[in-house]
Design a protein around this motif. Structure first.
Motif, mmCIF file in Angstrom:
data_model
loop_
_atom_site.group_PDB
_atom_site.id
_atom_site.type_symbol
_atom_site.label_atom_id
_atom_site.label_comp_id
_atom_site.label_asym_id
_atom_site.label_seq_id
_atom_site.Cartn_x
_atom_site.Cartn_y
_atom_site.Cartn_z
ATOM 1 N N LEU A 94 0.829 -1.216 0.000
ATOM 2 C CA LEU A 94 0.000 0.000 0.000
ATOM 3 C C LEU A 94 0.858 1.259 0.000
ATOM 4 N N SER A 95 1.945 1.234 0.726
ATOM 5 C CA SER A 95 2.796 2.423 0.846
ATOM 6 C C SER A 95 3.592 2.719 -0.419
ATOM 7 N N SER A 96 3.697 1.739 -1.320
ATOM 8 C CA SER A 96 4.617 1.906 -2.444
ATOM 9 C C SER A 96 3.980 1.930 -3.827
ATOM 10 N N VAL A 97 2.645 1.822 -3.915
ATOM 11 C CA VAL A 97 2.034 1.773 -5.246
ATOM 12 C C VAL A 97 1.345 3.072 -5.649
ATOM 13 N N GLY A 98 1.260 4.039 -4.727
ATOM 14 C CA GLY A 98 0.721 5.337 -5.099
ATOM 15 C C GLY A 98 -0.785 5.406 -5.225
ATOM 16 N N LEU A 99 -1.495 4.577 -4.468
ATOM 17 C CA LEU A 99 -2.959 4.651 -4.416
ATOM 18 C C LEU A 99 -3.381 5.182 -3.048
ATOM 19 N N PRO A 100 -4.580 5.766 -2.926
ATOM 20 C CA PRO A 100 -5.006 6.363 -1.659
ATOM 21 C C PRO A 100 -4.882 5.398 -0.484
ATOM 22 N N SER A 101 -4.324 5.896 0.604
ATOM 23 C CA SER A 101 -4.107 5.049 1.790
ATOM 24 C C SER A 101 -4.871 5.559 3.003
ATOM 25 N N ASP A 102 -5.702 6.616 2.813
ATOM 26 C CA ASP A 102 -6.438 7.150 3.954
ATOM 27 C C ASP A 102 -7.569 6.222 4.380
ATOM 28 N N ARG A 103 -8.118 5.459 3.420
ATOM 29 C CA ARG A 103 -9.137 4.458 3.723
ATOM 30 C C ARG A 103 -8.857 3.222 2.885
ATOM 31 N N PHE A 104 -8.750 2.078 3.539
ATOM 32 C CA PHE A 104 -8.519 0.838 2.791
ATOM 33 C C PHE A 104 -9.078 -0.334 3.577
ATOM 34 N N SER A 105 -9.310 -1.436 2.868
ATOM 35 C CA SER A 105 -9.745 -2.659 3.535
ATOM 36 C C SER A 105 -8.904 -3.821 3.031
ATOM 37 N N GLU A 110 -17.297 -0.351 -3.677
ATOM 38 C CA GLU A 110 -16.596 0.190 -2.507
ATOM 39 C C GLU A 110 -15.619 1.271 -2.960
ATOM 40 N N THR A 111 -15.603 2.390 -2.254
ATOM 41 C CA THR A 111 -14.766 3.521 -2.680
ATOM 42 C C THR A 111 -13.384 3.527 -2.033
ATOM 43 N N GLN A 112 -13.183 2.716 -0.986
ATOM 44 C CA GLN A 112 -11.861 2.666 -0.371
ATOM 45 C C GLN A 112 -10.927 1.748 -1.167
ATOM 46 N N THR A 113 -9.646 1.904 -0.977
ATOM 47 C CA THR A 113 -8.662 1.040 -1.616
ATOM 48 C C THR A 113 -8.805 -0.380 -1.068
ATOM 49 N N LEU A 114 -8.677 -1.367 -1.950
ATOM 50 C CA LEU A 114 -8.839 -2.774 -1.573
ATOM 51 C C LEU A 114 -7.507 -3.503 -1.703
ATOM 52 N N ILE A 115 -7.166 -4.294 -0.694
ATOM 53 C CA ILE A 115 -5.896 -5.035 -0.707
ATOM 54 C C ILE A 115 -6.174 -6.526 -0.694
ATOM 55 N N PHE A 116 -5.565 -7.234 -1.633
ATOM 56 C CA PHE A 116 -5.741 -8.678 -1.744
ATOM 57 C C PHE A 116 -4.378 -9.373 -1.739
ATOM 58 N N GLN A 146 4.120 -14.677 -12.591
ATOM 59 C CA GLN A 146 3.201 -15.661 -12.029
ATOM 60 C C GLN A 146 3.926 -16.564 -11.034
ATOM 61 N N LYS A 147 4.911 -15.975 -10.363
ATOM 62 C CA LYS A 147 5.683 -16.702 -9.360
ATOM 63 C C LYS A 147 5.806 -15.855 -8.091
ATOM 64 N N GLY A 148 5.988 -16.524 -6.957
ATOM 65 C CA GLY A 148 6.248 -15.807 -5.719
ATOM 66 C C GLY A 148 5.001 -15.352 -4.980
ATOM 67 N N GLU A 149 5.221 -14.506 -3.975
ATOM 68 C CA GLU A 149 4.132 -13.989 -3.141
ATOM 69 C C GLU A 149 3.662 -12.652 -3.707
ATOM 70 N N ILE A 150 2.351 -12.502 -3.844
ATOM 71 C CA ILE A 150 1.794 -11.360 -4.568
ATOM 72 C C ILE A 150 0.750 -10.611 -3.741
ATOM 73 N N VAL A 151 0.842 -9.277 -3.784
ATOM 74 C CA VAL A 151 -0.165 -8.407 -3.174
ATOM 75 C C VAL A 151 -0.756 -7.535 -4.276
ATOM 76 N N LEU A 152 -2.076 -7.455 -4.312
ATOM 77 C CA LEU A 152 -2.773 -6.579 -5.256
ATOM 78 C C LEU A 152 -3.436 -5.452 -4.473
ATOM 79 N N VAL A 153 -3.178 -4.217 -4.885
ATOM 80 C CA VAL A 153 -3.786 -3.050 -4.248
ATOM 81 C C VAL A 153 -4.656 -2.382 -5.305
ATOM 82 N N VAL A 154 -5.968 -2.501 -5.137
ATOM 83 C CA VAL A 154 -6.910 -2.036 -6.164
ATOM 84 C C VAL A 154 -7.562 -0.727 -5.737
ATOM 85 N N GLY A 155 -7.549 0.243 -6.623
ATOM 86 C CA GLY A 155 -8.175 1.523 -6.329
ATOM 87 C C GLY A 155 -9.673 1.372 -6.120
ATOM 88 N N GLY A 156 -10.254 2.191 -5.274
ATOM 89 C CA GLY A 156 -11.685 2.133 -5.003
ATOM 90 C C GLY A 156 -12.506 2.647 -6.178
#
Length: 273
Positions: free
Chosen positions: A112-123, A145-151, A207-217
């Protein structure tokens, strides 16, 4: 007589992310409970931590938790490096055992801190279902949902999951892709979901390793109106004064001149900085 349960965060890849406090705690407790004892054993060896290690995971929790709680009640300080380990924490709280967090690295927050998407509200949504029908149903519930989503997502499902996100959220929705954070082949990108599908499909290494997706709201009508006003004012301010630009913007959009003037001032100040 009861002791303390320390919940200790450990590195997600780079061992230098281990905190001094975490090392001190792991050395001082009587026993360490961990979900993956093989990985944890390597970590303890690296930092020369001699504390005994015991496994505590979903397959043995029902029996193991009672044993660990009894040891805590007998006065043995314990550290937990299981992820997430909430069942042992909950059991400790039920027995009035003090639970102490020892914070550290977190893949979700690092992404979340490194992808440049809003971090004031997220789930944090964790892992989506491995079954497409259930995955699509979950995404449908989240699309407005309007908050940033983390998967989090497994590498063998990443292409299918991102494709489903593009289908439900729209190919133009912004997304941060963070893979192998802090590790040798770390990849951090920001693009649209449509672009990410192509990026992953064309490079099997993604398609290898550990992955985090940060999706804009989701973007609301108010957000879109604000974006259009900003675009208009930005263009007008290239040739006109703040007063003239805000007056023309008000005439073209029907927005109150006072609001357009205030926003024009803010945009001018942002450009000056």
């Amino acid at each position: 007589m009861s002791a303390q349960l320390f919940v200790v965060a450990t590195p997600i890849g780079h061992l230098d992310d281990m905190t001094y406090r975490a090392i001190d705690v792991l050395k001082s407790v009587k026993i360490i409970a961990a979900e993956d004892t093989r990985t944890s054993a390597q970590l303890l060896k690296h930092f020369n931590i001699q504390t005994p290690l015991t496994a505590c995971h979903e397959h043995n929790e029902s029996n193991k938790i009672d044993i660990l709680i009894q040891r805590l009640l007998n006065g043995e300080d314990m550290a937990l490096i299981s992820d997430p380990g909430f069942k042992l924490v909950r059991a400790a709280q039920e027995h009035n055992i003090r639970v102490i967090p020892v914070p550290g690295a977190c893949a979700a927050i690092a992404a979340l801190s490194s992808v440049g998407l809003p971090s004031d509200r997220f789930s944090f949504e964790g892992f989506l279902s491995s079954k497409q029908t259930q995955r699509l149903a979950s995404l449908e519930k989240l699309k407005d949902e309007t908050q940033t989503l983390i998967f989090y997502e497994a590498p063998h499902r990443i292409l299918d999951s991102v494709s489903d996100m593009a289908k439900v959220f729209g190919a133009d929705r912004p997304v941060g892709f963070a893979r192998e954070i802090t590790k040798t082949f770390e990849t951090i990108k920001k693009m649209t979901l449509g672009e990410l599908v192509e990026f992953i499909a064309n490079d099997h290494h993604q398609q290898k390793g550990e992955i985090v997706l940060v999706v804009g709201g989701a973007t609301t009508e108010k957000d879109m109106a604000q974006e259009k006003l900003d675009q208009l004012l930005t263009r007008l301010l290239q040739d006109l004064s703040v007063k003239a630009a805000s007056q023309l913007a008000a005439d073209l959009t029907g927005i109150k001149k006072k609001i357009a003037y205030q926003r024009a001032l803010e945009l001018t100040q942002d450009q000056a900085e």
